[in-house]
Design an enzyme around this catalytic site. Structure first.
Site, PDB file in Angstrom:
ATOM      1  N   HIS A 186       0.948  -1.183  -0.051  1.00  0.00           N
ATOM      2  CA  HIS A 186      -0.057  -0.136   0.039  1.00  0.00           C
ATOM      3  C   HIS A 186       0.717   1.228   0.200  1.00  0.00           C
ATOM      4  O   HIS A 186       1.747   1.271   0.718  1.00  0.00           O
ATOM      5  CB  HIS A 186      -0.935  -0.117   1.385  1.00  0.00           C
ATOM      6  CG  HIS A 186      -1.724   1.329   1.317  1.00  0.00           C
ATOM      7  ND1 HIS A 186      -2.605   1.891   0.536  1.00  0.00           N
ATOM      8  CD2 HIS A 186      -1.494   2.140   2.495  1.00  0.00           C
ATOM      9  CE1 HIS A 186      -2.889   2.919   0.949  1.00  0.00           C
ATOM     10  NE2 HIS A 186      -2.530   3.196   2.024  1.00  0.00           N
ATOM     11  N   CYS A 338     -10.300  27.685  19.621  1.00  0.00           N
ATOM     12  CA  CYS A 338      -9.261  28.912  19.979  1.00  0.00           C
ATOM     13  C   CYS A 338      -7.859  28.800  19.330  1.00  0.00           C
ATOM     14  O   CYS A 338      -7.153  28.763  20.185  1.00  0.00           O
ATOM     15  CB  CYS A 338      -9.497  29.144  21.329  1.00  0.00           C
ATOM     16  SG  CYS A 338     -11.093  29.687  21.699  1.00  0.00           S
TER      17      CYS A 338
HETATM   18  C1  LIG Z   1      -5.222   3.478   5.042  1.00  0.00           C
HETATM   19  C2  LIG Z   1      -4.900   2.299   4.363  1.00  0.00           C
HETATM   20  C3  LIG Z   1      -5.699   2.041   3.143  1.00  0.00           C
HETATM   21  C4  LIG Z   1      -6.589   3.051   2.570  1.00  0.00           C
HETATM   22  O1  LIG Z   1      -6.113   4.186   1.797  1.00  0.00           O
HETATM   23  P1  LIG Z   1      -7.124   5.204   1.186  1.00  0.00           P
HETATM   24  O2  LIG Z   1      -6.210   6.239   0.603  1.00  0.00           O
HETATM   25  O3  LIG Z   1      -8.274   5.658   2.206  1.00  0.00           O
HETATM   26  O4  LIG Z   1      -7.726   4.341   0.293  1.00  0.00           O
HETATM   27  C5  LIG Z   1      -5.164   0.775   2.541  1.00  0.00           C
HETATM   28  N1  LIG Z   1      -4.610  -0.002   2.974  1.00  0.00           N
HETATM   29  C6  LIG Z   1      -3.801   0.318   4.250  1.00  0.00           C
HETATM   30  C7  LIG Z   1      -3.008  -0.456   4.666  1.00  0.00           C
HETATM   31  C8  LIG Z   1      -3.918   1.563   4.776  1.00  0.00           C
HETATM   32  O5  LIG Z   1      -2.981   1.808   5.831  1.00  0.00           O
END
Ligand SMILES: *Cc1c(COP(=O)(O)O)cnc(C)c1O
Length: 422
Positions: A186, A338
């Site tokens: 990811h 604030c």
């Molecule tokens: C946050 C995250 C996602 C999702 O990311 P988006 O940009 O909201 O689609 C997917 N996989 C992992 C491991 C994440 O940490």
């Protein structure tokens, strides 16, 4: 996308009357539409779509997505428990976390999928659960995010195991008889579609190094257009070359891989509106600024302060009979906390730079609809700062009926864990 496409002015008035403001409002129809679009992602050997629940973990939303056929990605042990408590089957939950929970063996035994996100995590899993099937999250060497804060791949990211360390992964797995069945990558939130596709191909090559891998999870990160200046992701266009790459991989290796994607933003961002009220309008004289003060801010909407994120705004007059052709005004829209950092209309990507937005001329008491508030808003707030209570959440059903899915926090709840020092 105009917020009134999700919440009509009439419904906004009635939700505000019934539940007060600020309040998050989600559309079931929109959520289900996004789920269908994600489930249509091109694939060659099967597809699982996981909702990255950190974007919006409210139980009613998890159940809605469960019913729509989605599985779930949890980013902490606490999120796993939250999903299970909402009634999600353990086998539908996958955990990829920076912080492995102490009870990970129990979760794995219950059927939760776990991805080792570092070599130390792989060791821990080997020690606690030898012989188990596990996944590995790899850092493919490239990342891409809408901002530096949301780029989670490449040499500057701490997420996942560096792609050159696959020998160490195999060695660790062998030592503990762990079966590596999944590769996970990811690279970031709001990633560039071109980079996403390149990383998809690079991830496929990494799978070659793990003969037992049957599933490749390519993460989430698909951009959506909250405001007109932004471009959303066409999942079919992004996925078509990825499907072709999976097909080539199958021809070359005889391995038909199952594809997983795990969008958060894509599934929920444009399905929610934060409904607030204009409580004051002030200015700083000739040549100064005109400020629209809302009864919300970083306590419900942290993304502008954190990322310089842009959210569409629409004024809905409190009086349903108010005329349509009221001249526009250039307002700097600010929150109720604030500090000057509580800015709703900052310049794109620049949290501290004021930017005026042309809106319908407003009066105190009018409603302000903040769009694109489904992802990382209720889930990621400066909760209880200035002791403002956590805002409620409402889900508008496909029948058009708004239903409360989370109550407004009370003062009692805010302080319930505090103790006397003595
Ligand atoms: C946050 C995250 C996602 C999702 O990311 P988006 O940009 O909201 O689609 C997917 N996989 C992992 C491991 C994440 O940490």
């Amino acid at each position: 996308m105009n917020p009134t496409q999700i919440l009509s002015p009439e419904l906004a008035r009635s939700v505000a009357l019934r539940h007060g403001t600020p309040v998050y409002v989600y559309s079931q129809a929109a959520l289900e539409r996004q789920a269908r679009a994600a489930l249509a992602f091109p694939h060659a050997g099967g597809l699982t779509v996981r909702f990255a629940m950190k974007a919006l973990p409210t139980a009613a939303v998890l159940r809605l997505f469960d019913g729509a056929g989605l599985h779930f990605d949890a980013s902490s042990g606490h999120e796993v428990w939250r999903a299970l408590r909402a009634g999600i089957a353990p086998a539908k939950v996958s955990l990829s976390t920076q912080e492995l929970p102490a009870e990970v063996a129990e979760l794995l035994a219950a059927g939760v999928r776990v991805n080792a996100c570092s070599l130390a995590q792989l060791e821990t899993l080997g020690r606690l659960c030898p012989g188990s099937p596990v996944g590995v999250r790899l850092n493919p060497g490239r990342g891409s995010g809408g901002t530096g804060k949301t780029n989670v791949g490449g040499p500057d990211a701490s997420f996942g195991i560096w792609h050159e360390y696959t020998d160490a992964v195999r060695e660790g797995a062998r030592r503990h008889r762990l079966e590596i069945v999944r590769v996970h990558t990811h690279i970031g939130s709001g990633s560039d579609p071109g980079v996403w596709q390149e990383v998809a191909r690079a991830s496929l090559s990494l799978v070659r190094e793990f003969p037992g891998v049957r599933t490749l999870n390519l993460g989430g990160g698909f951009k959506v257009a909250r405001v007109a200046e932004e471009t959303g992701t066409d999942l079919r266009a992004v996925g078509a070359p990825v499907r072709a790459a999976f097909e080539r991989f199958a021809e070359e290796t005889g391995r038909a891989l199952h594809l997983e994607i795990e969008p958060g933003t894509y599934l929920v961002a444009n399905c929610g509106v934060l409904l607030a009220r204009v409580q004051d309008i002030t200015d700083t004289g000739l040549g100064g600024r005109c400020f629209l003060k809302l009864d919300t801010g970083m306590t419900e909407l942290l993304r502008p302060t954190l990322y310089g994120a842009q959210h569409p705004l629409e004024i809905v007059p409190a009086d349903a009979g108010a005329g349509g052709d009221v001249p526009g005004c250039d307002y700097v829209v600010v929150g109720h906390c604030c500090e000057s950092g509580d800015l709703v209309t900052c310049a794109p990507g620049m949290p501290e730079v004021l930017s005026a937005r042309r809106l319908r001329q407003a009066q105190p008491g009018d409603l302000c609809l903040i769009g694109g508030a489904g992802a990382y808003c209720a889930a990621m707030s400066a909760k209880n700062y200035n002791s403002f209570p956590e805002a409620p959440e409402v889900l508008v059903g496909v029948d058009g009926v708004p239903r409360l899915i989370r109550r407004r926090q009370t003062l009692e709840q805010m302080v319930q864990n505090e103790l006397e020092a003595g």
